[in-house]
Write an enzyme that holds these catalytic residues in place. Structure first.
Site, PDB file in Angstrom:
ATOM      1  N   GLU A 159      -5.854  -2.952  34.522  1.00 55.87           N
ATOM      2  CA  GLU A 159      -5.277  -1.620  34.672  1.00 55.87           C
ATOM      3  C   GLU A 159      -4.749  -0.896  33.538  1.00 55.87           C
ATOM      4  OE1 GLU A 159      -2.519  -2.192  39.035  1.00 55.87           O
ATOM      5  OE2 GLU A 159      -1.454  -2.733  37.086  1.00 55.87           O
ATOM      6  N   ASP A 184      -2.987   3.384  51.097  1.00 54.25           N
ATOM      7  CA  ASP A 184      -4.126   2.620  50.270  1.00 54.25           C
ATOM      8  C   ASP A 184      -5.635   3.093  51.126  1.00 54.25           C
ATOM      9  OD1 ASP A 184      -2.510   1.476  48.464  1.00 54.25           O
ATOM     10  OD2 ASP A 184      -2.063  -0.352  49.979  1.00 54.25           O
ATOM     11  N   LEU A 191       6.183   2.642  45.693  1.00 53.92           N
ATOM     12  CA  LEU A 191       6.475   2.026  46.896  1.00 53.92           C
ATOM     13  C   LEU A 191       6.207   2.817  48.260  1.00 53.92           C
ATOM     14  CD1 LEU A 191       9.077  -0.564  46.532  1.00 53.92           C
ATOM     15  CD2 LEU A 191       6.969  -1.002  47.624  1.00 53.92           C
ATOM     16  N   GLY A 228       7.211  -0.007  35.554  1.00 54.00           N
ATOM     17  CA  GLY A 228       6.654   1.174  34.682  1.00 54.00           C
ATOM     18  C   GLY A 228       5.598   0.826  33.869  1.00 54.00           C
ATOM     19  N   SER A 229       5.059  -0.385  33.595  1.00 53.30           N
ATOM     20  CA  SER A 229       4.410  -0.820  32.497  1.00 53.30           C
ATOM     21  C   SER A 229       3.279   0.073  32.515  1.00 53.30           C
ATOM     22  CB  SER A 229       4.002  -2.157  32.294  1.00 53.30           C
ATOM     23  OG  SER A 229       3.213  -2.415  33.248  1.00 53.30           O
ATOM     24  N   ASN A 230       2.530   0.458  33.500  1.00 50.27           N
ATOM     25  CA  ASN A 230       1.546   1.550  33.537  1.00 50.27           C
ATOM     26  C   ASN A 230       1.916   2.708  33.362  1.00 50.27           C
ATOM     27  OD1 ASN A 230      -1.331   0.228  34.845  1.00 50.27           O
ATOM     28  ND2 ASN A 230       0.408  -0.655  36.011  1.00 50.27           N
ATOM     29  N   HIS A 284      -4.269   0.310  42.982  1.00 53.00           N
ATOM     30  CA  HIS A 284      -3.835  -0.667  43.884  1.00 53.00           C
ATOM     31  C   HIS A 284      -4.347  -2.138  43.128  1.00 53.00           C
ATOM     32  CE1 HIS A 284      -2.620  -2.605  47.600  1.00 53.00           C
ATOM     33  NE2 HIS A 284      -3.651  -3.241  47.252  1.00 53.00           N
ATOM     34  N   ASN A 341      -3.926   6.846  43.036  1.00 51.57           N
ATOM     35  CA  ASN A 341      -2.944   5.565  43.213  1.00 51.57           C
ATOM     36  C   ASN A 341      -3.667   4.493  42.399  1.00 51.57           C
ATOM     37  OD1 ASN A 341      -0.915   3.778  44.035  1.00 51.57           O
ATOM     38  ND2 ASN A 341      -1.979   3.288  45.708  1.00 51.57           N
TER      39      ASN A 341
END
Ligand code: GAR
Length: 199
Positions: free
Chosen positions: A174, A145, A85, A12-14, A104, A102
């Site tokens: 990111e 994706d 996921l 969860g760093s993003n 990627h 999303n």
């Protein structure tokens, strides 16, 4: 206020970076974090940030209704997948058309699809001898994706890079780009809502 929900399966760093980015905003906030894993570190980050977080099983995500109910409870306008996921089920796609994105960790359409997640992606990019990798931010549709691409940024892959090295470069991209791309998408949605309310 525009309410964002983040779906995350792991560290969860993003999610944290996005929540930090909007923490001073008067009109956009991260209101909810949802995971498919009770043990995901993202819950600890959420609790430090003071953002409610919860977990739904794979089955609940697949069926959609319980997740949708929770999203509505928090007045969610926009959904961000940040290291998530599972496939997004049809009820969610129907309820949030053009409002689910999303990130990627590679340059789609390469190195995407089912099971292509985190380090596995970086390992495949390195094994293929790619000289360039990067990030792709895209709309979410019923296929992994494959939704329309919104933004890409690139980084170099050195011959000596390990998957961890590449993950660090990709994460840096990111953190630099995802929040501001979300901000610009959300602003458009806010305008749409405003126009609708003015009618
Ligand atoms: C991120 O690099 C994200 O792009 C990737 O998982 C990582 C999650 O990191 N997503 C995928 O691989 C989706 N197929 P984080 O949990 O620290 O944000």
């Amino acid at each position: 206020m525009i309410h964002i929900a983040i779906l995350a399966s792991g560290s969860g760093s993003n999610a944290e970076n996005i929540a930090d980015y909007f923490s001073g905003s008067d009109d956009i906030q991260v209101s909810l974090i949802i995971s498919n894993s009770r043990d995901a570190y993202v819950h600890e980050r959420a609790s430090k940030l003071g953002i409610p977080s919860c977990t739904f099983s794979r089955e609940a995500f697949g069926e959609g209704t319980p997740v949708l109910k929770k999203l509505r409870e928090y007045n969610t306008d926009f959904i961000v997948l940040a290291g998530f996921l599972l496939k997004v089920s049809q009820p969610l796609l129907d309820a949030y058309p053009g409002r689910i994105v999303n990130i990627h960790p590679a340059l789609l359409p390469g190195y995407g699809g089912r099971g292509m997640y985190g380090d596995k992606v970086h390992r495949s990019v390195i094994d293929a001898g790619e000289k360039v990798s990067g990030i792709t931010i895209h709309y979410v549709n019923e296929h992994y994706d494959e939704g329309n691409i919104i933004f890409q940024a690139t980084c170099e892959v050195e011959a000596s890079d390990t998957p961890d090295d590449l993950a660090r470069k990709v994460h840096a991209l990111e953190y630099a780009h995802f929040p501001r791309v979300i901000a610009s998408l959300v602003k458009k949605i806010a305008e749409e809502i405003q126009q609708f309310e003015n009618k």
